[in-house]
Design an enzyme around this catalytic site. Structure first.
Site, PDB file in Angstrom:
ATOM      1  N   ASP A   1      43.450  16.425  -7.169  1.00  0.00           N
ATOM      2  CA  ASP A   1      43.292  17.831  -7.537  1.00  0.00           C
ATOM      3  C   ASP A   1      42.689  17.972  -8.924  1.00  0.00           C
ATOM      4  O   ASP A   1      43.323  17.603  -9.913  1.00  0.00           O
ATOM      5  CB  ASP A   1      44.665  18.521  -7.472  1.00  0.00           C
ATOM      6  CG  ASP A   1      44.554  20.029  -7.660  1.00  0.00           C
ATOM      7  OD1 ASP A   1      43.450  20.579  -7.463  1.00  0.00           O
ATOM      8  OD2 ASP A   1      45.565  20.655  -8.013  1.00  0.00           O
TER       9      ASP A   1
ATOM     10  N   ASP B   1      35.585  22.798  -8.396  1.00  0.00           N
ATOM     11  CA  ASP B   1      36.959  22.550  -7.952  1.00  0.00           C
ATOM     12  C   ASP B   1      37.017  21.839  -6.607  1.00  0.00           C
ATOM     13  O   ASP B   1      36.515  22.350  -5.609  1.00  0.00           O
ATOM     14  CB  ASP B   1      37.679  23.908  -7.858  1.00  0.00           C
ATOM     15  CG  ASP B   1      39.120  23.768  -7.391  1.00  0.00           C
ATOM     16  OD1 ASP B   1      39.770  22.786  -7.771  1.00  0.00           O
ATOM     17  OD2 ASP B   1      39.588  24.645  -6.647  1.00  0.00           O
TER      18      ASP B   1
END
Ligand code: NAG
Ligand code: NAG
Ligand code: NAG
Ligand code: NAG
Ligand code: NAG
Ligand code: NAG
Ligand code: NAG
Length: 415
Positions: free
Chosen positions: A102, A287
């Protein structure tokens, strides 16, 4: 709403095969990563992505206001629709965990699965702090240890501050993964420890660098586009880049100063469609945890107009007809003085996976979607996974910059 796909058994196998990294000391270290899809559940892909966008915004805003430990986000940050997993060892001898990669969070922890808890060993040294991260869709709480973390064959970081999760239900919302490998900026760890609320936790990448294991504080990510549900199709490189995975020079751009994008891997970017501006230069983020390419509502409306796409209620995505697809033009992402061209094929969801997201096999869906807020809000786009599978990305902490480059898949027509 629609059925999930029984793909986890295949994935476990793919992971086992993938978990055989090539390790070269004193040079970048590369770990294979496997992609997992889980589109079951009651939310569309778009709703999950919009919830993450909202969660990232709120979490950063709370941080800038200094209220991060009183004002936990209550919206989804972890998008469990598409996840990327790397196998990471903890302790000595190492216990292996499947950790979600992440770039939008920075704590690393393991032990989410009650049947595969954090196993202490001779290298485990509790720091005395407790730790909690609220991801909206889930929560992790536990204690913080110093421990040995291994990334691949014999490559180890000592004294890594890492969370050992309390068993469910105290830690919950992480189906199918053991925890998280946080690749975001270290500032995101502030407020996660108690009683040392203001203490930052050096990330795994930070410690690899501080301990001289990698030559630069850099992480690079390569995803290969995939039109199947179970490809082990990515690569994570610590300490540099893997030139075999990109085709032209890397363009670097500074991390933006505009908040809240600046709390993440934020950049300034201009977006055009067929040469016409749809979003003037503005701040947003790159992201791995967002599947789609999300853009500010005004830019989305222009794109919708220009492509003729119509919102589809089953998927939440814009749907176009075959003639509209034939007429689709490229999107231009202008970053750091370079134009990255996203082809028409790269703008559509892989058709072989349409039914996995609740769509019709014969339809054509666009992966550019509405972020859910107007431009000028400090986080006006998210270049998510569908962007990153066309462009190599580099997250450089030493120089506070983000790099992008084309790959041999930039112009692929796999969708
Ligand atoms: C898939 O996602 C849903 C929520 O959308 C969740 O309830 C389910 O447990 C997940 N399954 C796996 C295997 O991760
Ligand atoms: C944990 O590691 C840090 C950094 O190496 C060190 O300063 C600290 O003393 C260690 N704490 C324990 C309990 O080992
Ligand atoms: C790890 O921390 C211990 C103290 O807990 C210290 O003695 C040791 O030197 C540290 N090792 C590294 C590699 O930082
Ligand atoms: C939890 O861990 C057990 C034991 O390793 C494993 O068999 C099971 O598949 C894991 N569950 C999930 C959802 O990953
Ligand atoms: C971009 O900025 C220019 C100059 O300020 C302006 O004329 C134009 O309307 C803007 N375009 C969009 C799509 O916002
Ligand atoms: C979309 O197109 C219509 C008709 O061509 C126009 O009236 C409208 O302003 C356009 N909207 C946007 C956001 O570009
Ligand atoms: C992709 O195609 C465009 C136009 O055909 C070309 O200009 C560009 O160099 C290609 N990019 C890559 C990375 O192959």
């Amino acid at each position: 709403m629609f059925q999930g796909i029984p793909l986890l058994a295949t994935l476990a196998l793919a992971l086992a095969v993938a978990a055989n990294p090539i390790v070269i000391r004193d040079s970048p270290v590369t770990l294979p990563i496997a992609k997992r899809f889980n589109f079951s559940g009651d939310k569309t892909l778009l709703e999950r992505d919009q919830a993450r966008a909202k969660g990232l915004r709120r979490s950063a805003e709370a941080r800038f206001k200094g209220t991060f430990h009183e004002d936990p986000t209550s919206v989804d940050v972890i998008n469990d629709g598409v996840t990327y997993v790397a196998v990471v060892g903890v302790g000595s001898p190492a216990t292996l965990y499947n950790l979600l990669i992440d770039t939008g969070s920075s704590n690393t922890w393991a032990g989410a699965n009650a049947s595969h808890p954090y196993k202490t060993s001779s290298t485990t040294k509790p720091t005395g702090d407790s730790v909690e991260v609220i991801y909206g869709s889930g929560v992790f709480s536990g204690i913080e240890n110093n421990d040995t973390v291994s990334l691949g064959n014999g490559l180890t970081v000592s004294n890594q501050s890492i969370g050992a999760a309390d068993p469910p239900p105290l830690t919950s919302g992480f189906n199918g993964v053991d925890g998280i490998l946080g690749l975001g900026p270290v500032g995101l760890t502030q407020g996660t420890l108690a009683p040392h609320v203001n203490k930052l936790i050096p990330t795994v990448t930070d410690n690899l660098y501080y301990q001289g294991i990698i030559p630069q504080n850099v992480v690079a990510i390569f995803f290969q586009p995939t039109n199947s549900l179970s490809n082990p199709n990515g690569e994570l490189t610590f300490g540099g880049t893997d030139p075999s995975k990109y085709t032209n020079d890397i363009t670097y751009t500074p991390v933006t100063n505009v908040s809240p994008a600046s709390a993440y891997w934020g950049i300034d970017q201009h977006i055009g469609y067929g040469g016409d501006t749809i979003l003037n230069k503005t701040a947003g983020i790159v992201d791995t945890g967002t599947t789609l390419i999300l853009i500010a509502t005004d830019a989305y409306n222009t794109y919708k107009n220009m492509t003729g796409g119509q919102p589809d209620s089953a998927t939440g995505l814009l749907k176009i007809t075959p003639p509209q697809y034939a007429a689709l033009k490229s999107l231009q992402f202008n970053v750091g003085g370079t134009t990255f061209e996203l082809t028409p094929n790269a703008q559509i969801f892989p058709r072989s996976l349409n039914t996995a997201i609740g769509g019709k096999a014969s339809d054509i869906y666009l992966i550019v979607a509405d972020i859910g807020s107007p431009s000028g809000s400090g986080l006006d786009f998210i270049n998510g996974y569908t962007f990153l599978e066309r462009f190599y990305s580099v997250f450089d902490t030493t120089n506070r910059r983000v790099g992008l480059a084309t790959t041999s898949f930039t112009n692929a027509t796999t969708n």
